[in-house]
Design a protein around this motif. Structure first.
Motif, mmCIF file in Angstrom:
data_model
loop_
_atom_site.group_PDB
_atom_site.id
_atom_site.type_symbol
_atom_site.label_atom_id
_atom_site.label_comp_id
_atom_site.label_asym_id
_atom_site.label_seq_id
_atom_site.Cartn_x
_atom_site.Cartn_y
_atom_site.Cartn_z
ATOM 1 N N GLU A 56 0.841 -1.188 0.000
ATOM 2 C CA GLU A 56 0.000 0.000 0.000
ATOM 3 C C GLU A 56 0.885 1.250 0.000
ATOM 4 O OE1 GLU A 56 -0.212 -2.435 2.296
ATOM 5 O OE2 GLU A 56 -2.045 -3.412 1.617
ATOM 6 N N TYR A 88 -4.684 7.242 -0.487
ATOM 7 C CA TYR A 88 -3.934 5.987 -0.476
ATOM 8 C C TYR A 88 -4.317 5.142 -1.674
ATOM 9 C CZ TYR A 88 -7.942 3.176 1.151
ATOM 10 O OH TYR A 88 -9.134 2.521 1.244
ATOM 11 N N GLU A 90 -4.150 0.841 -2.801
ATOM 12 C CA GLU A 90 -3.827 -0.530 -2.434
ATOM 13 C C GLU A 90 -2.539 -0.970 -3.157
ATOM 14 O OE1 GLU A 90 -6.359 0.617 -4.366
ATOM 15 O OE2 GLU A 90 -8.042 -0.802 -4.236
ATOM 16 N N PRO B 8 -9.851 4.135 -1.787
ATOM 17 C CA PRO B 8 -8.598 4.354 -2.505
ATOM 18 C C PRO B 8 -8.699 5.536 -3.461
ATOM 19 C CG PRO B 8 -9.131 2.013 -2.484
ATOM 20 C CD PRO B 8 -10.316 2.738 -1.905
ATOM 21 N N PHE B 30 -8.171 5.833 7.355
ATOM 22 C CA PHE B 30 -8.439 4.606 6.598
ATOM 23 C C PHE B 30 -7.564 3.487 7.142
ATOM 24 C CE2 PHE B 30 -4.835 6.407 4.412
ATOM 25 C CZ PHE B 30 -4.034 5.297 4.209
ATOM 26 N N ALA B 32 -6.066 -0.100 5.275
ATOM 27 C CA ALA B 32 -6.060 -0.805 3.986
ATOM 28 C C ALA B 32 -4.931 -1.815 3.985
ATOM 29 C CB ALA B 32 -5.864 0.183 2.837
ATOM 30 N N GLU B 36 -2.386 1.649 8.111
ATOM 31 C CA GLU B 36 -3.466 2.390 8.776
ATOM 32 C C GLU B 36 -2.984 3.815 9.007
ATOM 33 O OE1 GLU B 36 -4.646 0.723 12.533
ATOM 34 O OE2 GLU B 36 -6.402 2.025 12.660
#
Lengths: 113, 113
Positions: A56, A88, A90, B8, B30, B32, B36
C-alpha cells in the motif's frame, strides 16, 4: 542520495519547499523494516510514468497540485490532489503522478517482505 | 467513528485544523491491507500514554508542537516535533506523545499480519 537517511525519532523537515522546489530533487527520507518514505518533487508538467509497488502507499501533497492517474479494471481514473490532501492506494495498482502546479509530496510505501 | 473511511485514491483533507482543533476528535482516516493512517489531535497538556505497536510508524506534526517520549534501553529519549516535521519509529518501541502546543498529527502505522 547525498544526505544520510534519518534515524528513528529524528525530526525530518517536510514543510513546503517554496522557492527551493525548483532546485530540490526527489529524495528518500528513510527506509525502516516494512516502511519507506520519500519526498517526491514534481514541477508543473513533470510526471512519474505508470508504475506499481507491491505494498500500500499514501501520497500526501505538501504544496502545489498533483494529478494521480490510476489504472483500474482497464480504465483510467484521474484525481487531483491539492496541498493538504492525502490519498492511499492498495498494493499492486498501476498509477502515474504528474505535477499540475509545482508540487512536492510525501510518498509512504509499505514494503512487502 | 461517525464518518466512513476513505476509499482508494479519494482525497482526504489533512490540512491544519486551526480553530476547529479544540472540537475535533482523533479519528481513523483509513485502514487498507498493511497500512493504517489516523489523525491524532492532542491539545496542549494532553497525552497518549506509553504504548507500542508491532509495525513501524511515522508521526507527522501538521500543526502545533508535540513531544515524543521513546523508551529505549531502559532510558527515556524526548524529542520535540514541530509543524512540518516528521519522524519514524521502528516496530515494538514503547513511546508516548503529548501536546506542547495544541497539535494535530498524522500517524501512519504498518500493520503486521
Amino acid at each position: 542520495m547525498a544526505l544520510p537517511h534519518a534515524a528513528p525519532a529524528q525530526p525530518i523537515d517536510v514543510a513546503p519547499l517554496g522557492a527551493a522546489l525548483a532546485t530540490t530533487p526527489t529524495s528518500a527520507l528513510f527506509k525502516a523494516g516494512g516502511l519507506e518514505v520519500m519526498r517526491l518533487v514534481l514541477p508543473a508538467g513533470k510526471s512519474l510514468p505508470p508504475h506499481k509497488v507491491d505494498g500500500e502507499i499514501t501520497l500526501h501533497c505538501i504544496e502545489g497540485e498533483l494529478e494521480l492517474t490510476v489504472q483500474r479494471d482497464g480504465a483510467e481514473q484521474r484525481q487531483r490532489l491539492q496541498a493538504g490532501q492525502l490519498c492511499y492506494l492498495e498494493g499492486g495498482v498501476v498509477h502515474a503522478v504528474s505535477g499540475v502546479i509545482d508540487a512536492s509530496a510525501l510518498v509512504t510505501i509499505v514494503l512487502r517482505r
